[in-house]
Design an enzyme around this catalytic site. Sequence first.
Site, PDB file in Angstrom:
ATOM      1  N   SER A   1       0.831  -1.255  -0.005  1.00 20.92           N
ATOM      2  CA  SER A   1       0.175   0.069  -0.015  1.00 20.92           C
ATOM      3  C   SER A   1       0.826   1.178  -0.192  1.00 20.92           C
ATOM      4  CB  SER A   1      -0.746   0.159   1.289  1.00 20.92           C
ATOM      5  OG  SER A   1      -1.877  -0.949   1.204  1.00 20.92           O
TER       6      SER A   1
ATOM      7  N   HIS B   1      -3.489   0.043  -4.263  1.00 19.32           N
ATOM      8  CA  HIS B   1      -3.009  -0.905  -5.007  1.00 19.32           C
ATOM      9  C   HIS B   1      -3.224  -0.911  -6.368  1.00 19.32           C
ATOM     10  CE1 HIS B   1      -2.448  -2.748  -1.031  1.00 19.32           C
ATOM     11  NE2 HIS B   1      -1.599  -3.656  -1.584  1.00 19.32           N
TER      12      HIS B   1
ATOM     13  N   HIS C   1      -5.103 -10.008  -1.223  1.00 21.23           N
ATOM     14  CA  HIS C   1      -4.988 -10.212   0.192  1.00 21.23           C
ATOM     15  C   HIS C   1      -6.280 -11.084   0.499  1.00 21.23           C
ATOM     16  CE1 HIS C   1      -3.725  -6.111  -0.596  1.00 21.23           C
ATOM     17  NE2 HIS C   1      -2.996  -6.112   0.661  1.00 21.23           N
TER      18      HIS C   1
ATOM     19  N   TYR D   1      -8.290 -10.884   2.849  1.00 18.31           N
ATOM     20  CA  TYR D   1      -9.674  -9.937   3.077  1.00 18.31           C
ATOM     21  C   TYR D   1     -10.357  -9.638   1.899  1.00 18.31           C
ATOM     22  CZ  TYR D   1      -6.947  -5.724   1.968  1.00 18.31           C
ATOM     23  OH  TYR D   1      -5.924  -4.958   1.556  1.00 18.31           O
ATOM     24  N   GLU D   2      -9.840  -9.772   0.666  1.00 23.16           N
ATOM     25  CA  GLU D   2     -10.702  -9.452  -0.601  1.00 23.16           C
ATOM     26  C   GLU D   2     -11.573 -10.572  -0.967  1.00 23.16           C
ATOM     27  OE1 GLU D   2      -8.055  -6.462  -3.492  1.00 23.16           O
ATOM     28  OE2 GLU D   2      -6.826  -8.120  -2.334  1.00 23.16           O
TER      29      GLU D   2
ATOM     30  N   ALA E   1       2.541  -2.082   4.179  1.00 19.32           N
ATOM     31  CA  ALA E   1       2.083  -1.162   5.397  1.00 19.32           C
ATOM     32  C   ALA E   1       1.530  -1.791   6.572  1.00 19.32           C
ATOM     33  CB  ALA E   1       0.927  -0.224   4.865  1.00 19.32           C
TER      34      ALA E   1
ATOM     35  N   MET F   1      -1.803  -7.003   7.137  1.00 16.32           N
ATOM     36  CA  MET F   1      -2.924  -8.239   6.610  1.00 16.32           C
ATOM     37  C   MET F   1      -2.383  -8.767   5.209  1.00 16.32           C
ATOM     38  SD  MET F   1      -6.182  -5.651   6.895  1.00 16.32           S
ATOM     39  CE  MET F   1      -6.367  -4.321   8.314  1.00 16.32           C
ATOM     40  N   SER F   2      -0.939  -8.958   5.295  1.00 11.04           N
ATOM     41  CA  SER F   2      -0.445  -9.551   3.954  1.00 11.04           C
ATOM     42  C   SER F   2       0.916 -10.299   4.355  1.00 11.04           C
ATOM     43  CB  SER F   2      -0.046  -8.538   2.947  1.00 11.04           C
ATOM     44  OG  SER F   2       0.793  -7.729   3.545  1.00 11.04           O
TER      45      SER F   2
ATOM     46  N   ASN G   1       0.802   3.668  10.996  1.00 13.01           N
ATOM     47  CA  ASN G   1       0.179   4.138  12.341  1.00 13.01           C
ATOM     48  C   ASN G   1       0.751   3.534  13.407  1.00 13.01           C
ATOM     49  OD1 ASN G   1      -1.460   2.399  10.416  1.00 13.01           O
ATOM     50  ND2 ASN G   1      -1.957   1.938  12.512  1.00 13.01           N
TER      51      ASN G   1
ATOM     52  N   HIS H   1      -8.528   4.723   6.838  1.00 14.28           N
ATOM     53  CA  HIS H   1      -7.623   4.010   6.048  1.00 14.28           C
ATOM     54  C   HIS H   1      -7.050   5.209   5.349  1.00 14.28           C
ATOM     55  CE1 HIS H   1      -6.251   1.094   3.278  1.00 14.28           C
ATOM     56  NE2 HIS H   1      -6.375   1.726   2.320  1.00 14.28           N
TER      57      HIS H   1
HETATM   58  N1  HPA Z   1      -3.182  -2.961  11.436  1.00 10.52           N
HETATM   59  C1  HPA Z   1      -3.306  -3.754  10.332  1.00 10.52           C
HETATM   60  N2  HPA Z   1      -2.967  -3.544   9.161  1.00 10.52           N
HETATM   61  C2  HPA Z   1      -2.327  -2.286   9.048  1.00 10.52           C
HETATM   62  C3  HPA Z   1      -2.224  -1.218  10.016  1.00 10.52           C
HETATM   63  C4  HPA Z   1      -2.826  -1.688  11.006  1.00 10.52           C
HETATM   64  O1  HPA Z   1      -2.864  -0.976  12.229  1.00 10.52           O
HETATM   65  N3  HPA Z   1      -1.831  -0.221   9.292  1.00 10.52           N
HETATM   66  C5  HPA Z   1      -1.646  -0.512   8.111  1.00 10.52           C
HETATM   67  N4  HPA Z   1      -1.978  -1.765   7.919  1.00 10.52           N
END
Ligand code: HPA
Length: 299
Positions: free
Chosen positions: A52, A83, A105, A107-108, A135, A233-234, A257, A269
């Site tokens: 990302s 993406h 991913h 989650y998709e 990310a 998440m990857s 973050n 996001h």
């Molecule tokens: N959690 C999970 N995935 C992420 C985060 C997070 O805080 N930030 C960017 N991708």
Amino acid sequence: MSASPDHTPGALVVDPSRPITPAEQPARLAALEAAVRARSDLVPELGIVLGSGLGGLADELDEAVAIGFGELPGWPAATAPGHAGRLLLGRLAGRPVVMLQGRFHLYEGNDPGLVVQPILLCRRLGASAVILTNAAGGLAPAFGPGTLMLITDHINLSGRNPLIGHNADGIGPRFPDMTDAWSPRLREQLRAAAAAEGVSLAEGVYVALSGPNYETPAEVRMLAALGGHAVGMSTALECIAARWAGLEVGGVSLVTNAGAGYSGEPLPHEEVLAAGAEAGPRLARVIRRFVADYDPPAG
Ligand code: HPA
């Protein structure tokens, strides 16, 4: 694409959730390889997955051929925000590389076998190592937005595994070893690249969850207590498949973050994408320098 003999409406629609066992991968990879080779004969030394907000590095490729994910057999167009969803073959700092601008991913709704296909395709096209970027959220209070974290190891808490099912012995062993999954050799080279660019690089363990929701504050505390330093998440499934297929793996997380609960604020996001946009160019410099100075494995 050639016309399908099946005239059922929707016959060509890709179902990314359809289970793909390891044993099915060779035939699928052969089709993918043929589709890529119809467009480019460049043999990459390295595969690079851009997470990302890191897609900008793709613009630095010379003599690039770009193929949209949706143009490749069995691949859906990428849907995650940030993406682009392209595979590129070209030269970075003079070296032949394959880049994935975006990824699939869980989650998709993608099957784990599809999530790792880009990695297996890197191998099939000739790469002997992959660099995975993502990310992530910081799990240590010291890892605030903009921190770059060299991945030293991972914890796969996604609940999924791309190697479940009948094995393809031609790709890799039934029980792949995960000691040094994150190559000490490549870690050293990434450290050197960051130092040469004057970019500071933290180090730590990446925890993978399925997403798509961000973590609760209690989950962030749990993951930190388990030994994680960043959460995303990857990446973990990609590393597992890469090691299975004999690829060396290196990687860097861009902490966009602090994990939920540290700031007391919600995590939109858009904020994650904005932090990626700020720190992305720094990570791009590290990767470019790593590629320029890349020392391939012996033999
Ligand atoms: N959690 C999970 N995935 C992420 C985060 C997070 O805080 N930030 C960017 N991708």
